[in-house]
Design a protein around this motif. Structure first.
Motif, PDB file in Angstrom:
ATOM      1  N   ASN A   1      -4.832  15.762   1.901  1.00 46.98           N
ATOM      2  CA  ASN A   1      -5.761  15.084   2.805  1.00 46.98           C
ATOM      3  C   ASN A   1      -5.976  15.871   4.094  1.00 46.98           C
ATOM      4  O   ASN A   1      -7.114  16.224   4.449  1.00 46.98           O
TER       5      ASN A   1
ATOM      6  N   THR B   1      -1.991   9.916  -4.375  1.00 45.39           N
ATOM      7  CA  THR B   1      -3.077   9.104  -3.833  1.00 45.39           C
ATOM      8  C   THR B   1      -4.466   9.493  -4.362  1.00 45.39           C
ATOM      9  O   THR B   1      -5.298   8.642  -4.623  1.00 45.39           O
TER      10      THR B   1
ATOM     11  N   MET C   1     -13.595   9.848  11.588  1.00 44.13           N
ATOM     12  CA  MET C   1     -12.207   9.793  12.064  1.00 44.13           C
ATOM     13  C   MET C   1     -11.729  11.146  12.562  1.00 44.13           C
ATOM     14  O   MET C   1     -12.018  12.167  11.948  1.00 44.13           O
TER      15      MET C   1
ATOM     16  N   ARG D   1      -9.064  13.999  12.890  1.00 43.42           N
ATOM     17  CA  ARG D   1      -7.880  14.505  12.193  1.00 43.42           C
ATOM     18  C   ARG D   1      -7.509  15.805  12.879  1.00 43.42           C
ATOM     19  O   ARG D   1      -7.783  16.901  12.406  1.00 43.42           O
TER      20      ARG D   1
ATOM     21  N   SER E   1      -1.048   5.372  -2.885  1.00 38.60           N
ATOM     22  CA  SER E   1      -1.907   4.458  -2.163  1.00 38.60           C
ATOM     23  C   SER E   1      -3.089   4.194  -3.092  1.00 38.60           C
ATOM     24  O   SER E   1      -4.015   4.999  -3.165  1.00 38.60           O
TER      25      SER E   1
ATOM     26  N   PHE F   1       1.343  14.323   5.744  1.00 42.65           N
ATOM     27  CA  PHE F   1       0.425  13.219   5.989  1.00 42.65           C
ATOM     28  C   PHE F   1       1.086  12.319   7.038  1.00 42.65           C
ATOM     29  O   PHE F   1       2.310  12.179   7.043  1.00 42.65           O
TER      30      PHE F   1
ATOM     31  N   ARG G   1     -13.325  13.919  10.242  1.00 43.10           N
ATOM     32  CA  ARG G   1     -13.443  13.671   8.807  1.00 43.10           C
ATOM     33  C   ARG G   1     -14.559  12.672   8.530  1.00 43.10           C
ATOM     34  O   ARG G   1     -14.560  11.570   9.063  1.00 43.10           O
TER      35      ARG G   1
ATOM     36  N   ASP H   1       2.849  12.703  -4.104  1.00 39.91           N
ATOM     37  CA  ASP H   1       1.943  11.789  -3.416  1.00 39.91           C
ATOM     38  C   ASP H   1       0.640  11.844  -4.222  1.00 39.91           C
ATOM     39  O   ASP H   1      -0.158  12.770  -4.076  1.00 39.91           O
TER      40      ASP H   1
ATOM     41  N   THR I   1       1.582   9.024   7.791  1.00 38.39           N
ATOM     42  CA  THR I   1       2.560   7.966   7.480  1.00 38.39           C
ATOM     43  C   THR I   1       3.747   8.528   6.696  1.00 38.39           C
ATOM     44  O   THR I   1       4.885   8.113   6.907  1.00 38.39           O
ATOM     45  N   THR I   2       3.476   9.479   5.804  1.00 34.50           N
ATOM     46  CA  THR I   2       4.533  10.056   4.965  1.00 34.50           C
ATOM     47  C   THR I   2       5.578  10.744   5.841  1.00 34.50           C
ATOM     48  O   THR I   2       6.780  10.519   5.698  1.00 34.50           O
TER      49      THR I   2
ATOM     50  N   GLN J   1       0.863  -1.186   0.000  1.00 34.66           N
ATOM     51  CA  GLN J   1       0.000   0.000   0.000  1.00 34.66           C
ATOM     52  C   GLN J   1       0.893   1.227   0.000  1.00 34.66           C
ATOM     53  O   GLN J   1       2.113   1.104  -0.166  1.00 34.66           O
TER      54      GLN J   1
ATOM     55  N   LYS K   1      -5.444   2.386  -2.847  1.00 35.25           N
ATOM     56  CA  LYS K   1      -6.672   2.089  -2.119  1.00 35.25           C
ATOM     57  C   LYS K   1      -7.670   3.242  -2.169  1.00 35.25           C
ATOM     58  O   LYS K   1      -8.782   3.117  -1.682  1.00 35.25           O
ATOM     59  N   LYS K   2      -7.254   4.376  -2.701  1.00 35.11           N
ATOM     60  CA  LYS K   2      -8.175   5.519  -2.797  1.00 35.11           C
ATOM     61  C   LYS K   2      -8.639   5.660  -4.243  1.00 35.11           C
ATOM     62  O   LYS K   2      -9.477   4.912  -4.706  1.00 35.11           O
TER      63      LYS K   2
ATOM     64  N   GLU L   1       6.305   4.759   0.508  1.00 37.64           N
ATOM     65  CA  GLU L   1       6.917   5.876   1.244  1.00 37.64           C
ATOM     66  C   GLU L   1       8.156   5.412   1.996  1.00 37.64           C
ATOM     67  O   GLU L   1       9.176   6.105   2.043  1.00 37.64           O
TER      68      GLU L   1
ATOM     69  N   ARG M   1       2.131   3.381   2.194  1.00 38.31           N
ATOM     70  CA  ARG M   1       3.241   3.561   3.127  1.00 38.31           C
ATOM     71  C   ARG M   1       4.418   2.649   2.819  1.00 38.31           C
ATOM     72  O   ARG M   1       5.549   2.948   3.198  1.00 38.31           O
TER      73      ARG M   1
END
Ligand code: F0G
Length: 460
Positions: free
Chosen positions: A188, A219, A382, A384, A257, A126, A407, A217, A128-129, A101, A259-260, A106, A103
């Motif tokens: 994000n 994503t 979530m 943030r 990523s 971000f 979020r 990035d 994880t970044t 994924q 996944k988005k 990254e 990360r």
């Protein structure tokens, strides 16, 4: 496209997944067990899951058909070559290495490019970044424009980089201490805010002047492209695919990523044009992820990803996707809920500082609000804000971010307009009873990315 026409979905539903409808009393029990952290709830305890848009998309029938064509060879899977073709065709990068994924990409890139004492400027962090940059010995410096930290500024391109801030980084540390500039499309943590093509071109010129790389990035690059098409002069008759390709052409390498934007449940990649960087990365990926032709993914996952990339740049898809997010945002705005404006592309971000002005930031207002929304309706959101921002590595104190947000992230192709209405009703009813929310106390704090696993108790 006429703004007056509806954004309705360019697909119909062929399979459904029943949801468990809980009572408020049950949810209060689940929340206590989960330490008031929505990451620690079980998915079955959730009615409408707006925790994230990551890995939560509904795949198309074509993607599912592609899954059946998985070539599960250890090396040289046919699906890898399909994915490589899709990355070259739609994003224009010459080389691609799959990773499990974002990360994963990254991590590898940070380990190769960052030396101890280096500085990495970026258009906001971000989670994880930044952590991977720090673990590689680097320091992140925020060079996003000031408007991005101001929830009420309605500037259209709040993801833009402030070139003067970038100049200060180079003047202070020297260009040789800046391994790359990290540019995210969209941003994000700023609320899903886009960067303009004009700004990216300026960053490119700056980078060329100093011989610095730009890492993208990417994503949510298709979502950013849609905002450029809608709001930037000169782009209204360009296709999403053309705009995406132009964005990528202004950068040297990318972490993704998938996944988005790319509509898969798992997967990511690292892409670049420089053959030497490719060589180093394809060697490092075998240590942490898997061989450079699968990088931690099954063949079938790479096939779904190759197909998902093509679907992600279709005009009707992206218009409906962002249209749904904007619709939820509009309902909340009309009800007077304090939001990050303009409404972003992957979710609606509630401004918890203005929603709960009586809760101090170190009593975790956004975390408390996310818990309250879940208790009200089973809608999972979530935090943030200060929990996500973590601690300063040198002083150990909380980082106090300007933005303290909840979020409401919308999965792609998953929920209906009626679901969005349920969400809006719930937020409004929590807003009406906001005075009773007192905030939380953190009773367990993990070392890394604390927001995922921290536990809390209500302040009495
Ligand atoms: N970059 C951005 C802009 C992201 O939003 C994410 C993930 C990543 C990188 C890391 O990718 O999760 O595949 O390892 N964002 C998710 C979210 C987790 O909910 O916003 P990953």
């Amino acid at each position: 496209m006429k703004a007056t026409r509806s954004w309705a979905e360019p697909y119909k539903i062929k399979m459904v997944e029943p949801l468990f409808m809980s009572t408020q009393e049950q949810r209060e029990g689940y929340l206590k067990e989960a330490g008031y952290n929505t990451f620690l709830l079980r998915s079955k305890q959730v009615y409408i899951d707006l925790l994230t848009d990551s890995g939560t998309s509904a795949m198309s029938d074509r993607q599912w058909a592609g899954m059946m064509m998985g070539d599960e060879a250890y090396a040289g899977s046919e699906n890898f070559y399909h994915m490589e073709d899709a990355v070259r065709r739609y994003y224009g990068y010459k080389h691609v290495i799959p990773t499990h994924q974002g990360r994963g990409a990254e991590h590898i890139l940070s380990q190769i490019l960052i030396n101890k004492g280096d500085v990495v400027p970026g258009n906001m962090y971000f989670t994880t970044t930044r952590l991977h940059q720090e673990l590689a010995g680097g320091k992140f410096v925020d060079v996003i424009i000031d408007e991005a930290h101001d929830p009420v500024s309605e500037y259209k391109f709040k993801g833009n980089c402030d070139i003067q801030k970038l100049q200060r980084v180079v003047d202070t540390y020297g260009a040789e201490r800046v391994p790359y500039i990290c540019m995210a499309t969209t941003v994000n943590m700023a609320g899903g805010q886009p960067i303009s093509m004009e700004n990216l071109k300026t960053v490119r010129a700056f980078a060329d002047k100093y011989g610095i790389m730009i890492v993208h990035d990417m994503t949510r690059v298709a979502e950013n492209a849609f905002m450029i098409q809608q709001h930037e002069a000169g782009y209204s008759d360009r296709s999403i695919a053309e705009i995406v390709l132009e964005i990528c052409s202004l950068t040297d390498a990318a972490t993704m990523s998938a996944k988005k934007d790319a509509l898969v449940n798992i997967g990511g990649f690292l892409a670049m044009n420089d053959p030497e960087l490719y060589q180093k990365a394809s060697n490092m990926v075998v240590v942490y992820e898997g061989l450079h032709t699968y990088g931690g993914l099954a063949g079938r996952d790479m096939e779904a990803l190759a197909i998902g990339i093509g679907e992600s740049v279709q005009q009707e898809h992206i218009r409906a996707r962002i249209g749904q997010v904007q619709h939820l945002g509009q309902m909340l705005r009309e009800a007077g809920i304090p939001l990050v404006l303009p409404i972003g592309t992957h979710g609606v971000f509630i401004d918890a500082k203005r929603f709960l002005p009586h809760v101090p930031q170190d009593a975790f207002p956004a975390q408390a609000l996310a818990a309250e929304i879940y208790a009200d309706s089973g809608v999972r959101t979530m935090e943030r804000g200060i929990v996500s921002a973590g601690r300063n590595l040198e002083t150990g104190a909380h980082n106090f971010p300007e933005l303290e947000l909840v979020r409401l992230t919308i999965p792609r192709r998953v929920y209906t307009q009626a679901h969005m209405e349920v969400v809006a009703e719930s937020v409004v009813s929590v807003f009406e009873a906001r005075d009773k929310i007192r905030g939380l106390k953190m009773i367990y704090e993990p070392t890394y990315l604390r927001f995922f696993q921290a536990r809390f108790e209500p302040i009495q």
